[in-house]
Write a protein that holds these residues in place. Structure first.
Motif, PDB file in Angstrom:
ATOM      1  N   VAL A   8       0.856  -1.179   0.000  1.00 27.83           N
ATOM      2  CA  VAL A   8       0.000   0.000   0.000  1.00 27.83           C
ATOM      3  C   VAL A   8       0.896   1.235   0.000  1.00 27.83           C
ATOM      4  O   VAL A   8       1.949   1.260   0.638  1.00 27.83           O
ATOM      5  CB  VAL A   8      -0.950  -0.004   1.214  1.00 27.83           C
ATOM      6  CG1 VAL A   8      -0.192   0.047   2.508  1.00 27.83           C
ATOM      7  CG2 VAL A   8      -1.943   1.157   1.121  1.00 27.83           C
ATOM      8  N   SER A   9       0.483   2.218  -0.737  1.00 27.98           N
ATOM      9  CA  SER A   9       1.239   3.467  -0.806  1.00 27.98           C
ATOM     10  C   SER A   9       1.039   4.273   0.467  1.00 27.98           C
ATOM     11  O   SER A   9      -0.051   4.267   1.062  1.00 27.98           O
ATOM     12  CB  SER A   9       0.793   4.279  -2.020  1.00 27.98           C
ATOM     13  OG  SER A   9       1.398   5.559  -2.003  1.00 27.98           O
ATOM     14  N   ALA A  51      -8.679   3.280   3.220  1.00 30.94           N
ATOM     15  CA  ALA A  51      -8.151   2.619   2.024  1.00 30.94           C
ATOM     16  C   ALA A  51      -8.001   1.120   2.291  1.00 30.94           C
ATOM     17  O   ALA A  51      -7.480   0.702   3.322  1.00 30.94           O
ATOM     18  CB  ALA A  51      -6.811   3.224   1.625  1.00 30.94           C
ATOM     19  N   GLU A  52      -8.497   0.315   1.345  1.00 31.54           N
ATOM     20  CA  GLU A  52      -8.417  -1.129   1.511  1.00 31.54           C
ATOM     21  C   GLU A  52      -7.046  -1.629   1.060  1.00 31.54           C
ATOM     22  O   GLU A  52      -6.569  -1.289  -0.017  1.00 31.54           O
ATOM     23  CB  GLU A  52      -9.522  -1.833   0.731  1.00 31.54           C
ATOM     24  CG  GLU A  52      -9.530  -3.343   0.938  1.00 31.54           C
ATOM     25  CD  GLU A  52     -10.662  -4.030   0.192  1.00 31.54           C
ATOM     26  OE1 GLU A  52     -11.686  -4.294   0.808  1.00 31.54           O
ATOM     27  OE2 GLU A  52     -10.483  -4.275  -1.009  1.00 31.54           O
ATOM     28  N   ILE A  53      -6.452  -2.476   1.898  1.00 34.88           N
ATOM     29  CA  ILE A  53      -5.137  -3.029   1.604  1.00 34.88           C
ATOM     30  C   ILE A  53      -5.272  -4.393   0.940  1.00 34.88           C
ATOM     31  O   ILE A  53      -4.596  -4.695  -0.043  1.00 34.88           O
ATOM     32  CB  ILE A  53      -4.309  -3.123   2.899  1.00 34.88           C
ATOM     33  CG1 ILE A  53      -4.119  -1.725   3.496  1.00 34.88           C
ATOM     34  CG2 ILE A  53      -2.975  -3.797   2.634  1.00 34.88           C
ATOM     35  CD1 ILE A  53      -3.457  -1.729   4.844  1.00 34.88           C
ATOM     36  N   GLU A 102      -2.901   7.510   7.789  1.00 36.94           N
ATOM     37  CA  GLU A 102      -1.900   7.431   6.736  1.00 36.94           C
ATOM     38  C   GLU A 102      -0.634   6.771   7.268  1.00 36.94           C
ATOM     39  O   GLU A 102      -0.110   7.170   8.317  1.00 36.94           O
ATOM     40  CB  GLU A 102      -1.573   8.835   6.228  1.00 36.94           C
ATOM     41  CG  GLU A 102      -2.743   9.531   5.552  1.00 36.94           C
ATOM     42  CD  GLU A 102      -2.372  10.931   5.112  1.00 36.94           C
ATOM     43  OE1 GLU A 102      -1.226  11.347   5.395  1.00 36.94           O
ATOM     44  OE2 GLU A 102      -3.228  11.606   4.488  1.00 36.94           O
ATOM     45  N   ASN A 124      -1.992   6.701   0.784  1.00 39.37           N
ATOM     46  CA  ASN A 124      -3.360   6.283   1.084  1.00 39.37           C
ATOM     47  C   ASN A 124      -3.704   6.666   2.516  1.00 39.37           C
ATOM     48  O   ASN A 124      -2.874   6.532   3.427  1.00 39.37           O
ATOM     49  CB  ASN A 124      -3.521   4.779   0.895  1.00 39.37           C
ATOM     50  CG  ASN A 124      -3.474   4.384  -0.568  1.00 39.37           C
ATOM     51  OD1 ASN A 124      -3.837   5.172  -1.425  1.00 39.37           O
ATOM     52  ND2 ASN A 124      -3.017   3.185  -0.860  1.00 39.37           N
ATOM     53  N   GLN A 184      -8.091  -2.545   6.216  1.00 39.64           N
ATOM     54  CA  GLN A 184      -8.121  -1.154   5.797  1.00 39.64           C
ATOM     55  C   GLN A 184      -7.229  -0.322   6.709  1.00 39.64           C
ATOM     56  O   GLN A 184      -6.876  -0.738   7.814  1.00 39.64           O
ATOM     57  CB  GLN A 184      -9.550  -0.603   5.832  1.00 39.64           C
ATOM     58  CG  GLN A 184     -10.520  -1.364   4.953  1.00 39.64           C
ATOM     59  CD  GLN A 184     -11.928  -0.846   5.102  1.00 39.64           C
ATOM     60  OE1 GLN A 184     -12.149   0.225   5.656  1.00 39.64           O
ATOM     61  NE2 GLN A 184     -12.893  -1.608   4.614  1.00 39.64           N
TER      62      GLN A 184
END
Length: 908
Positions: free
Chosen positions: A468-469, A476-478, A524, A472, A520
């Motif tokens: 994951v960036s 945000a779903e991983i 951040e 995100n 999720q």
């Protein structure tokens, strides 16, 4: 191909061959069947209900007696078959009569035929009985005979007879009586015949023939005859002529069944029929014909119900009275013995069972015991057995043990993991009488199989790798983890994060959906803080008593992105530039050093966003380095009026998007840092620097928080505490005001201060003075600047303008120094800034008295603690400026009563 499939194919082939052979031989057929016909109720016997023919092929013949009715549903003998030359007719026998209101409304006849070749045919004929609008029907003897009613002379007026009739369609009935000249009337609604006079046997008619008519409004009226006899009285009591007083009758006889005939005679009118009136008491079970003495059943008699269940004997008293001569009566007791018959089926209470059995139950486990009863009194009428245990799809896993008992036991496996084993089994058990007519009752058993948690959840695979960036954010779903459970039925799996997600002050920056396994972000992530997380995911099945768990390892790789802003030091600076500085010169050797946690040093690009009026300033280099210098790009020109700005506020943007850099650039958005530089331009050679209050630095702190709904109590407690505190303070203020209102406060009136020394008289009158009142504050020197004359660094306070030399041995964060309130009298600069060089004096340009200045300084030092030694910040008494530092005005004590001068914009 295995043996079983081969045998199935052979059997199918033989079946096809057998059907072909049968098709080549003769066949018998019932033509026009199956069929459905409608027959009106109360149809006469011998009526043809339906017809059909029998056909055969080749030389086959139908033996005599065929076709026949082999079965009827419901059972009935109301139909028969007449066969004449293969023409068959279904005839109505007339027994029983097909009454729509009392008999079944439909019959299914199974008609069977065979021929001499051995062929057979079986078809069904459905006969539907249809309703017919029927006229009213008498319920009493008026139905088939005239009713005789006897009235003794001198009897009072009133009802002598009530006609009993009903309409099969339950329509209201109307009664009428003819002739109307007779002394009788009839109620049009109830059918009661009422006499309208008191009869005299000697004067009136001895009998009356009454025609009773009953109609329903649509069909023709039905007629009945009621003969009313006027009976003379006698004076002799009648006597019973019968000898039998005990009778035995079976239970459940229909009402109207004759069970006894009481006879008596009267000597006064021997042989005269109708002079004796019979009665019976009580009338709960039996009625008696008052004229004939015939005793009939009045209602259904149930031997199995109390009180007859305990004592089957019914004793009644029969009375006879002679009339109309004297009204003498005689009574006798008659006993009826009611016997039991098999008229009740077994009854299973309850008739539905729902036992629960675990899927791990062993063979011979008792599932349930069925309980039924038969309320018949005497054996074998009340005896029954359990048979016909059936269950669809049970594969013989249940049985009655012992046979014919109500005990159901397990004979197979209930394991839900086995194919085709359901969660619930439906069983039926029949309880049947052992004697005719073999009544039955059915009990239903729903065996509910309770699942047992035998298998834990299983992750497939056991480890996961997600990326994951760091750009995100929350939500945000991983990725998704999935676990399965072999247990049936599936009760669901709950997912949770056991360990591995703590960082950045958070206990866990990841959240997993407990139902779907979706992982999720809660905030951040930061690649520079933690680049990889190893999570332990726990899966728990939802078994309420014995839950089982499984763990999976999830590796989350944080992908680096450009999410950090360049940070530069210093980020706020004030410098001074002389007007004659040459272009290309590094202004006061100012150097800007920048860093970025996720960008290389060559990624920076420097631009002046605002404040660079006439483009005097530039950075070198403008890109490709983390260190740059501020240079003068264009010279100043104040003499020709091209430049009018003396103070420049440069807003510098530092961007990490230098694409000319050959180093690797992290993916993401472009980030920009800011630096503010205040540039003060001074006339070359002028040591006096116009001091202005630099702009303050505003620090903005942005905190991100994922509020948890479970922490609702935090704001509630804070609000409640604040309200209680405010209430307490208000309570204290109220009592303080109440206390002070009762006290004499004259002693607290301020008095004018007394000077220990005479104030210094200032003989020089300035044009204008500005009275500056310094407030007692904690001085914090939060800015730095370079003196243009000496090149030394001094510190200043951005709010008050106070300054001091920077001491390298002093801590970076200066300690606040308390300062009392004081007043400074600052003389206004001359109107022309170009006149005079670095002189300090009064507003009219004259020097102040040195002795006065010294005394004023000593008094100010006693009253003030203004951080560093005021001698380093203020002009010395001799008028010489301190080395390298622009002089400040001399502090002066404000004279009492002297008005304060206001500094106006044009005074500087």
């Amino acid at each position: 191909m295995d043996l079983d499939k081969f045998n199935n194919i052979i059997n199918l082939f033989l079946l096809i061959c057998f059907g072909a052979i049968q098709g080549m031989s003769g066949a018998v057929t019932l033509v026009d069947l199956p069929n459905t016909v409608n027959v009106k109720e109360n149809s006469p016997s011998g009526m043809v209900v339906a017809s059909f023919t029998v056909t055969t092929t080749r030389a086959a013949t139908v033996p005599p007696g065929y076709p026949i009715i082999i079965n009827s549903n419901p059972l009935s003998s109301a139909f028969t078959i007449s066969n004449i030359n293969s023409k068959c007719e279904i005839l109505f026998t007339g027994n029983p009569i097909l009454d729509f209101e009392t008999a079944p409304n439909a019959f299914n006849l199974q008609i069977y035929v065979n021929d001499s070749e051995g062929d057979t045919d079986l078809q069904i004929l459905t006969i539907v009985i249809t309703d017919v609008d029927e006229p009213p029907v008498f319920l009493d003897n008026l139905k088939n005979q005239a009713v005789s009613v006897y009235i003794t002379e001198n009897s009072p007026q009133g009802t002598i007879y009530t006609v009993l009739a009903y309409d099969p369609e339950n329509k209201p009935l109307q009664y009428s009586l003819q002739p109307t000249s007779y002394p009788f009337i009839i109620s049009g609604e109830t059918g009661s015949i009422i006499s309208t006079k008191v009869f005299d046997y000697e004067k009136d008619l001895k009998s009356y023939n009454l025609l009773v008519k009953v109609g329903d409004g649509t069909n023709p009226d039905i007629n009945g005859t009621v003969i009313v006899y006027i009976v003379n009285t006698n004076d002799n009591a009648p006597i019973f002529t019968m000898k039998q007083t005990t009778f035995t009758i079976p239970e459940e006889q229909p009402p109207g069944t004759i069970v006894a005939n009481v006879t008596a005679q009267d000597a006064d009118d021997f042989g005269y029929v109708g002079n004796l009136i019979f009665s019976i008491n009580p009338t709960d079970y039996f009625t008696i014909n008052p004229l004939t003495g015939i005793i009939r059943v009045a209602e259904w008699i149930d031997r199995d119900a109390k009180p007859l269940r305990d004592n089957p004997l019914i004793t009644v008293e029969v009375s006879v009275i002679d009339s109309p001569k004297g009204g003498q009566s005689t009574s006798m007791s008659i006993t009826f013995n009611v016997t039991d018959i098999n008229d009740n089926p077994p009854v299973c209470i309850p008739d539905t069972y729902r036992p629960q059995v675990e899927e791990t139950a062993i063979i011979n486990t008792r599932i349930i015991t069925i309980t039924c009863t038969d309320i018949d009194v005497d054996p074998p009428n009340n005896q029954f057995k359990f048979t016909d245990l059936s269950c669809n799809g049970c594969n013989l896993i249940f049985a009655l043990n012992p046979a014919f008992s109500g005990n159901i036991e397990l004979t197979g496996s209930l394991d839900l993991e086995q194919p085709n084993n359901p969660l619930e089994y439906t069983l039926t058990v029949v309880a049947e009488d052992i004697t005719a007519p073999f009544y039955k009752d059915t009990a239903y058993v729903y065996v509910i199989v309770l699942p047992v948690n035998e298998n834990p959840p299983v992750f497939n695979p056991a480890t996961y790798n997600f990326s994951v960036s760091e750009l995100n954010g929350q939500g945000a779903e991983i990725g998704v983890v999935t676990a399965t459970d072999k247990d049936i039925p599936f009760t669901g799996i709950t997912y949770s994060i056991e360990a591995g997600g703590s960082t950045l002050g958070y206990s866990n920056i990841f959240w997993i959906d407990p139902n779907t396994g979706s992982i999720q972000l809660m905030t951040e992530p930061d690649y520079e803080t933690t680049s990889k997380y190893v999570l332990t995911i726990k899966a728990v099945d939802n078994d309420p008593t014995n839950p089982k768990t499984a763990n999976a390892v999830v590796t989350v790789n944080i992908l680096e992105a450009n999410d950090e802003k360049p940070m530069c030091t210093p980020n706020y600076y004030t410098i001074t530039v002389p007007t004659d500085l040459s272009p290309g010169t590094n202004i006061q050797r100012f150097q800007l050093t920048c860093t970025d946690r996720d960008s290389p040093p060559t990624a920076f690009r420097y631009t002046i966003n605002s404040g660079n009026i006439n483009n005097h300033f530039a950075f070198s280099p403008t890109a490709g380095s983390n260190i740059t210098r501020l240079i003068l790009a264009e010279p100043f020109d104040y003499s020709d009026g091209l430049d009018k700005q003396w103070n420049y506020k440069l807003l510098v943007f530092i961007t990490d998007d230098n694409l000319l850099s050959g180093a690797r650039q992290p993916k993401g958005i472009v980030e920009t840092g800011t630096v503010t530089i205040n540039v003060n331009v001074v006339i070359a050679g002028l040591t006096t620097v116009l001091t202005t209050t630099p702009p303050s630095i505003t620090y903005i702190h942005i905190a991100k928080n994922a509020y948890a709904t479970t922490a609702w109590y935090v704001p509630f407690i804070i609000t409640l505490g604040a309200m209680l505190l405010l209430g307490f303070l208000g309570y204290l203020l109220y009592h303080l005001a109440k206390y002070l209102s009762t006290k004499d406060l004259s002693c607290c009136t301020p008095k004018p201060a007394k000077y220990k020394e005479p104030p210094i008289q200032n003989t020089n009158k300035a044009k204008k003075e500005v009275v500056l009142e310094l407030t007692n504050v904690n001085t914090v020197f939060d800015g730095e600047a370079v003196d243009p004359v000496t090149g030394k660094v001094y510190e200043f306070n951005t709010k008050s303008g106070a300054r001091r030399w920077k001491d390298t041995q002093i801590l970076k964060d200066p300690q606040p120094i308390k300062m009392e309130s004081s007043e400074l009298v600052i003389p206004v600069l001359p109107s022309s800034i170009n006149e005079g060089k670095g002189r300090i004096g009064t507003a009219n340009g004259q020097k102040t008295n040195s002795n006065d200045v010294k005394a004023e300084q000593k008094r100010a030092e006693k009253k003030n603690e203004f951080g560093p030694d005021p001698k380093n910040l203020l002009e010395n008494p001799a008028g010489q400026p301190t080395e390298g530092l622009s002089p400040l005005p001399t502090p002066k004590t404000k004279q009492e009563g002297e008005p304060k001068s206001i500094l106006k914009k044009g005074d500087l």
